[in-house]
Structure formats: C-alpha cells, structure tokens
Design an enzyme around this catalytic site. Structure first.
Site, PDB file in Angstrom:
ATOM      1  N   LYS A 203       0.855  -1.186   0.000  1.00 19.32           N
ATOM      2  CA  LYS A 203       0.000   0.000   0.000  1.00 19.32           C
ATOM      3  C   LYS A 203       0.889   1.233   0.000  1.00 19.32           C
ATOM      4  CE  LYS A 203      -3.705   2.232   2.547  1.00 19.32           C
ATOM      5  NZ  LYS A 203      -4.586   2.157   3.713  1.00 19.32           N
ATOM      6  N   LYS A 255      -2.299  -1.604  -3.712  1.00 20.62           N
ATOM      7  CA  LYS A 255      -3.170  -0.432  -3.648  1.00 20.62           C
ATOM      8  C   LYS A 255      -2.354   0.841  -3.721  1.00 20.62           C
ATOM      9  CE  LYS A 255      -6.274   1.828  -0.564  1.00 20.62           C
ATOM     10  NZ  LYS A 255      -6.780   1.927   0.750  1.00 20.62           N
TER      11      LYS A 255
HETATM   12  C1  PBG Z   1      -7.165   3.180   5.449  1.00 19.28           C
HETATM   13  C2  PBG Z   1      -7.644   3.179   4.038  1.00 19.28           C
HETATM   14  C3  PBG Z   1      -7.514   4.193   3.092  1.00 19.28           C
HETATM   15  C4  PBG Z   1      -8.144   3.729   1.931  1.00 19.28           C
HETATM   16  C5  PBG Z   1      -8.632   2.471   2.205  1.00 19.28           C
HETATM   17  N1  PBG Z   1      -8.295   2.136   3.502  1.00 19.28           N
HETATM   18  C6  PBG Z   1      -6.964   5.557   3.219  1.00 19.28           C
HETATM   19  C7  PBG Z   1      -5.529   5.784   3.457  1.00 19.28           C
HETATM   20  O1  PBG Z   1      -4.733   4.869   3.636  1.00 19.28           O
HETATM   21  O2  PBG Z   1      -5.155   6.954   3.486  1.00 19.28           O
HETATM   22  C8  PBG Z   1      -8.234   4.475   0.639  1.00 19.28           C
HETATM   23  C9  PBG Z   1      -9.257   3.973  -0.322  1.00 19.28           C
HETATM   24  C10 PBG Z   1      -9.499   4.867  -1.475  1.00 19.28           C
HETATM   25  O3  PBG Z   1      -8.814   5.894  -1.676  1.00 19.28           O
HETATM   26  O4  PBG Z   1     -10.418   4.552  -2.242  1.00 19.28           O
HETATM   27  N2  PBG Z   1      -8.207   2.900   6.345  1.00 19.28           N
END
Ligand code: PBG
Length: 331
Positions: A203, A255
């Site tokens: 991520k 992601k």
């Molecule tokens: C963290 C989380 C995020 C997203 C999903 N889970 C935000 C981040 O890490 O800042 C982002 C999902 C998206 O942008 O569609 N709980």
C-alpha cells in the site's frame, strides 16, 4: 537477396482475429466477472439518509438502513463481496470506536451479515484512521510518531470486535509491521480460525486516496509516508507481500491499482495466494470528472480500467464501480 524474398510466407494478419465481436470475445485473454469484484461501502453513525460524497459523485456515506439495502443489491448482482468502512460520530486519540462492540462499523458488520448471509463475502477495513481524531492509522507516541507495536495491540482488539460481529474477512490496511501476524494470532486464540485475512500488503503513500479522506471525514494533517510505501519502490512491494504471506495472509492486495500495474504483475508472479487490487477513490474521481465534462466515454473507461487491472494479474478487484460494472457486464 532474391532467395530471401522467396522464403517469405504470406502476410501475417493478426487482424483476422479481430474481425467480429464473436471472434474477439472468443480469443479474449482477460474476463472481468462480477464474482471477482468487491464493492467498498461507507456507513456513518447517526445518519438517517445517505449522504453524498462530493469528490466521489455517485458514492455515498450510508445510513445503517441504506447500507443493508446496498449490500442486498450487491448480492443480487452476484458480486464477490463488500468492504465496509465505518465513520464514527465521535473520534478520539485512540480510535476507541473501532473496538467498541456498539461502534458503527461493528454494528454494520452484523447488519450486513444478517442481510446477505453467505451470498456475499463480508469484509471490513481494519485500521484506525477513520476512528482517530488525528486521522493516523495508528496510535501516537507523545512526540506524535505512529507507534508500531502499540498499534498492533489495538489492531488485535479491532480484529476480535469485527470477528465477534460476524465478519468473514478482515482487511488490515494500516501498514504496521507485523500486523498480519498479530491479527492472525488474535483471531486463532479466540477460535475465529475461519475468519480470513485480506492484507493491504503493498500500500503506497498515494495522492490517489484524496477523495477517500472526504468519504471518511478524515482529520489527517500531513501524510502517511512513515508507514505507507514510497511510490518509487516495486521490489519493496513484493517484499511486503511475501512478509504478509509468511504471517498468514489469505489474500494479498496492491493499492492503488492503476499507477501500480507493474507491482500487481510482480506480486502475481511471486505468490501462490489470490491477489487483490484496489481501484481507489482518486482513480474513480478522475474518470467521473472527465466523464461529467464530456471528455471521456464513461462506461468504456470503466470497463477498460477493470480489464487492465485484471490483465495485470489481480484476481479480485475492489472498485466503487463494482455494482455498475456487474450490470454493464451482463449486457
Ligand atoms: C485506510 C484506508 C484508506 C483507503 C482504504 N483504507 C486511506 C488511506 O490509507 O489513506 C483508501 C481507499 C481509497 O482511496 O479509495 N483505512
């Protein structure tokens, strides 16, 4: 010279296989199917009506009631699952609403499972950022740093709360080192051995999460670069994935998706568990904004996006277009 010319065969014509829709369909290498799509859903405490998210046109924060309806529709469409995010009425320093059995996300899990049973895989985001008043994914040290190991203990408690609420699969997304191991151990110790883990493994600290911050009323100031990955690194993405598999992840995730198709491919080639990719809020917003201006063919762009993410190697795609795409795919 003349001899060379002689041995040349007929012109090779790849276009022959593109002539009709039936031919193209027959030789397509990638098939997007509703059962591999996961719909992320937001539920906010205290709402009596769904509330639109301006930076994600078409996506809403649900009330508990409208969430159940959305989950029912997702099941009717044959989607693979839903990923639930909760927005509490009150945020605090430790994100206590995440662990409270009466917290919005835990209640929503129970509601949705009661609604769809085994027809859908019910997943929940396992992270503190929606619940903390500082907006970080973990607990802070007095200096304001995110404390890895203190956060792990909170994630274990959050996993237990979600499992008790009936979730099928948890999605640890905070990028703390060791989070999958701690969550697996906590679940197993409480005999929740059937609850599976979709790990947000690779991520990245991405600008493409922008609209999501509005979706969860995030209060984050600054960024997550001390725990989420540097967009420059693909080898490190594979390393994170391999660690998560060793720690017990059942599914690993990359992601965002579109700017990281190379990482999806490397991960698919490196592991023998299913690979998921998250087509995130910013990727959604870009297409929606261009389409709203008449600058892009919206439906074609949606299907091409999902095809590309699948072609790169993901088995499961989380996308805000999941329900609509399922509908388009049936036509
Ligand atoms: C963290 C989380 C995020 C997203 C999903 N889970 C935000 C981040 O890490 O800042 C982002 C999902 C998206 O942008 O569609 N709980």
């Amino acid at each position: 010279m003349t001899e060379e010319k002689h041995v040349q065969g007929p012109t090779v014509r790849p276009r022959r296989l593109r002539r009709t829709p039936a031919l193209r369909r027959m030789v397509a290498e990638t098939h997007v199917v509703p059962s591999s799509l996961v719909l992320p859903l937001f539920v906010r405490e205290g709402l009596s009506e769904p509330s639109p998210i301006s930076s994600m046109p078409g996506v809403v924060q649900h009330s508990r009631d409208s969430l159940k309806k959305a989950a029912f529709e997702a099941a009717e469409l044959g989607l693979g699952g839903v990923m639930l995010f909760g927005i509490p009425g009150r945020k605090d320093a430790t994100g206590s609403g995440a662990i409270d059995p009466g917290g919005v996300l835990n209640l929503a899990i129970t509601d949705v499972v009661a609604e769809v049973g085994d027809q859908l895989t019910v997943m929940s985001d396992l992270c503190l950022d929606e619940f903390t008043d500082h907006g970080h994914c973990g607990l802070l040290t007095p200096d304001g740093d995110v404390d890895n190991d203190l956060t792990l203990a909170a994630y274990a408690d959050m996993a237990l709360a979600q499992a008790a609420a009936g979730v099928d699969m948890v999605g640890p997304s905070g990028m703390m080192d060791g989070q999958v191991r701690v969550v697996r151990q906590a679940l197993d110790a409480a005999r929740h051995t059937d609850v599976s883990i979709m790990a947000y493994s690779a991520k990245y600290a991405s600008a493409f999460f922008g609209p999501f911050r509005e979706a969860v009323d995030s209060s984050l100031v600054g960024d997550r670069r001390t725990y989420q990955q540097d967009p420059a690194n693909a080898v490190e993405g594979v390393r994170e994935v391999l660690l998560d598999v060793a720690e017990g992840a059942d599914i690993v995730m990359v992601k965002p998706a579109l700017a990281y198709l190379d990482v999806i491919r490397r991960v698919r080639d490196a592991v023998d568990v299913p690979v998921a990719a998250y087509n995130v809020s910013g990727e959604y917003a870009m297409v929606e904004a261009a389409a709203a201006n008449g600058w892009i063919d919206r439906e074609a762009a949606i299907l091409e996006t999902l095809t590309a993410i699948s072609r790169a190697g993901s088995d499961v795609v989380l996308t805000y277009w999941a329900a609509e795409a399922a509908d388009l795919l049936r036509r």
